[in-house]
Design a protein around this motif. Sequence first.
Motif, PDB file in Angstrom:
ATOM      1  N   GLU A  59      14.227  -8.366  11.714  1.00 41.53           N
ATOM      2  CA  GLU A  59      13.248  -7.604  10.941  1.00 41.53           C
ATOM      3  C   GLU A  59      11.937  -7.546  11.720  1.00 41.53           C
ATOM      4  OE1 GLU A  59      11.801  -9.153   7.271  1.00 41.53           O
ATOM      5  OE2 GLU A  59      11.899 -11.208   7.960  1.00 41.53           O
ATOM      6  N   ASN A  60      11.110  -6.599  11.390  1.00 36.56           N
ATOM      7  CA  ASN A  60       9.816  -6.418  12.050  1.00 36.56           C
ATOM      8  C   ASN A  60       8.722  -7.060  11.204  1.00 36.56           C
ATOM      9  OD1 ASN A  60      11.038  -4.923  14.074  1.00 36.56           O
ATOM     10  ND2 ASN A  60      10.803  -3.019  12.945  1.00 36.56           N
ATOM     11  N   PHE A  61       8.810  -8.367  11.032  1.00 39.62           N
ATOM     12  CA  PHE A  61       7.855  -9.060  10.173  1.00 39.62           C
ATOM     13  C   PHE A  61       6.444  -9.030  10.749  1.00 39.62           C
ATOM     14  CE2 PHE A  61       5.563 -12.888   8.839  1.00 39.62           C
ATOM     15  CZ  PHE A  61       5.542 -12.672   7.484  1.00 39.62           C
ATOM     16  N   TYR A  62       6.310  -8.987  12.063  1.00 38.55           N
ATOM     17  CA  TYR A  62       4.995  -8.998  12.704  1.00 38.55           C
ATOM     18  C   TYR A  62       4.134  -7.803  12.305  1.00 38.55           C
ATOM     19  CZ  TYR A  62       7.148  -5.623  15.845  1.00 38.55           C
ATOM     20  OH  TYR A  62       7.787  -4.528  16.347  1.00 38.55           O
ATOM     21  N   LEU A  63       4.748  -6.756  11.794  1.00 35.38           N
ATOM     22  CA  LEU A  63       3.975  -5.582  11.388  1.00 35.38           C
ATOM     23  C   LEU A  63       3.119  -5.844  10.146  1.00 35.38           C
ATOM     24  CD1 LEU A  63       6.556  -2.736  11.979  1.00 35.38           C
ATOM     25  CD2 LEU A  63       4.493  -3.186  13.291  1.00 35.38           C
ATOM     26  N   LEU A  64       3.536  -6.774   9.299  1.00 34.74           N
ATOM     27  CA  LEU A  64       2.747  -7.074   8.091  1.00 34.74           C
ATOM     28  C   LEU A  64       1.371  -7.656   8.427  1.00 34.74           C
ATOM     29  CD1 LEU A  64       5.330  -8.448   5.521  1.00 34.74           C
ATOM     30  CD2 LEU A  64       3.977  -6.369   5.370  1.00 34.74           C
ATOM     31  N   PRO A  65       1.269  -8.762   9.165  1.00 32.17           N
ATOM     32  CA  PRO A  65      -0.074  -9.280   9.450  1.00 32.17           C
ATOM     33  C   PRO A  65      -0.907  -8.338  10.305  1.00 32.17           C
ATOM     34  CG  PRO A  65       1.591 -10.624  10.553  1.00 32.17           C
ATOM     35  CD  PRO A  65       2.310  -9.650   9.673  1.00 32.17           C
ATOM     36  N   ILE A  66      -0.259  -7.642  11.232  1.00 35.40           N
ATOM     37  CA  ILE A  66      -1.010  -6.692  12.064  1.00 35.40           C
ATOM     38  C   ILE A  66      -1.549  -5.553  11.204  1.00 35.40           C
ATOM     39  CG2 ILE A  66      -0.773  -4.976  13.902  1.00 35.40           C
ATOM     40  CD1 ILE A  66       1.138  -6.901  15.290  1.00 35.40           C
ATOM     41  N   GLY A  67      -0.720  -5.032  10.306  1.00 29.60           N
ATOM     42  CA  GLY A  67      -1.156  -3.947   9.423  1.00 29.60           C
ATOM     43  C   GLY A  67      -2.310  -4.366   8.532  1.00 29.60           C
ATOM     44  N   PHE A  68      -2.187  -5.559   7.928  1.00 31.49           N
ATOM     45  CA  PHE A  68      -3.273  -6.028   7.065  1.00 31.49           C
ATOM     46  C   PHE A  68      -4.538  -6.340   7.865  1.00 31.49           C
ATOM     47  CE2 PHE A  68       0.171  -7.068   3.958  1.00 31.49           C
ATOM     48  CZ  PHE A  68      -0.284  -6.198   2.973  1.00 31.49           C
ATOM     49  N   LEU A  69      -4.387  -6.805   9.092  1.00 34.83           N
ATOM     50  CA  LEU A  69      -5.548  -7.050   9.945  1.00 34.83           C
ATOM     51  C   LEU A  69      -6.286  -5.752  10.248  1.00 34.83           C
ATOM     52  CD1 LEU A  69      -7.118  -9.167  11.651  1.00 34.83           C
ATOM     53  CD2 LEU A  69      -5.651  -8.483  13.549  1.00 34.83           C
ATOM     54  N   PHE A  70      -5.542  -4.693  10.586  1.00 41.73           N
ATOM     55  CA  PHE A  70      -6.171  -3.401  10.839  1.00 41.73           C
ATOM     56  C   PHE A  70      -6.843  -2.855   9.579  1.00 41.73           C
ATOM     57  CE2 PHE A  70      -3.412  -2.895  14.680  1.00 41.73           C
ATOM     58  CZ  PHE A  70      -4.437  -2.680  15.581  1.00 41.73           C
ATOM     59  N   LEU A  71      -6.192  -3.000   8.429  1.00 41.68           N
ATOM     60  CA  LEU A  71      -6.807  -2.543   7.181  1.00 41.68           C
ATOM     61  C   LEU A  71      -8.099  -3.304   6.890  1.00 41.68           C
ATOM     62  CD1 LEU A  71      -3.758  -2.121   4.780  1.00 41.68           C
ATOM     63  CD2 LEU A  71      -5.166  -0.327   5.778  1.00 41.68           C
ATOM     64  N   PHE A  72      -8.064  -4.616   7.055  1.00 43.53           N
ATOM     65  CA  PHE A  72      -9.241  -5.443   6.828  1.00 43.53           C
ATOM     66  C   PHE A  72     -10.375  -5.057   7.779  1.00 43.53           C
ATOM     67  CE2 PHE A  72     -11.628  -9.435   7.596  1.00 43.53           C
ATOM     68  CZ  PHE A  72     -12.138  -9.605   6.316  1.00 43.53           C
ATOM     69  N   ALA A  73     -10.048  -4.854   9.058  1.00 44.30           N
ATOM     70  CA  ALA A  73     -11.072  -4.474  10.041  1.00 44.30           C
ATOM     71  C   ALA A  73     -11.668  -3.105   9.706  1.00 44.30           C
ATOM     72  CB  ALA A  73     -10.478  -4.465  11.443  1.00 44.30           C
ATOM     73  N   GLY A  74     -10.835  -2.156   9.291  1.00 44.96           N
ATOM     74  CA  GLY A  74     -11.342  -0.833   8.926  1.00 44.96           C
ATOM     75  C   GLY A  74     -12.248  -0.880   7.712  1.00 44.96           C
ATOM     76  N   ILE A  75     -11.883  -1.687   6.729  1.00 46.51           N
ATOM     77  CA  ILE A  75     -12.721  -1.817   5.529  1.00 46.51           C
ATOM     78  C   ILE A  75     -14.050  -2.470   5.877  1.00 46.51           C
ATOM     79  CG2 ILE A  75     -12.886  -3.027   3.314  1.00 46.51           C
ATOM     80  CD1 ILE A  75      -9.854  -2.489   3.004  1.00 46.51           C
ATOM     81  N   ILE A  76     -14.020  -3.485   6.744  1.00 46.62           N
ATOM     82  CA  ILE A  76     -15.261  -4.150   7.163  1.00 46.62           C
ATOM     83  C   ILE A  76     -16.175  -3.166   7.887  1.00 46.62           C
ATOM     84  CG2 ILE A  76     -16.196  -5.901   8.741  1.00 46.62           C
ATOM     85  CD1 ILE A  76     -15.089  -7.030   6.148  1.00 46.62           C
ATOM     86  N   VAL A  77     -15.607  -2.329   8.755  1.00 42.45           N
ATOM     87  CA  VAL A  77     -16.416  -1.324   9.467  1.00 42.45           C
ATOM     88  C   VAL A  77     -17.051  -0.360   8.473  1.00 42.45           C
ATOM     89  CG1 VAL A  77     -16.300   0.639  11.052  1.00 42.45           C
ATOM     90  CG2 VAL A  77     -15.184  -1.502  11.653  1.00 42.45           C
ATOM     91  N   PHE A  78     -16.265   0.134   7.512  1.00 44.34           N
ATOM     92  CA  PHE A  78     -16.812   1.064   6.524  1.00 44.34           C
ATOM     93  C   PHE A  78     -17.893   0.417   5.665  1.00 44.34           C
ATOM     94  CE2 PHE A  78     -13.055   3.959   6.928  1.00 44.34           C
ATOM     95  CZ  PHE A  78     -13.789   5.078   7.231  1.00 44.34           C
TER      96      PHE A  78
END
Length: 95
Positions: A59-78
């Motif tokens: 399974e591609n489990f690594y995509l979950l933390p990476i996806g949430f990290l990108f979402l968190f970083a984008g929200i922080i920038v906004f």
Amino acid sequence: PTMNKMTEKLINDGSETRKAKMNLTTTTVGSILLIIGFLCLFIKANSVEYIDSSGILHENFYLLPIGFLFLFAGIIVFLTVGIKYIIHILKNRTI
């Protein structure tokens, strides 16, 4: 005195233009981070997960933390750009 006021206005206008370009750039970066985050989560949701004949889970489990990290970083920038913009509006407000 007239020339000095004109010079000050040109300097201030250049500064405002630079700030506007920087806000546009950071907003674009925030948008790209959010899109990459949603894309990672979308790929994870639609990827195939299976157990092979030797009992190993694939399974591609690594995509979950990476996806949430990108979402968190984008929200922080906004949030950062938005708070800075609100503070700038409140400072320059004339009553």
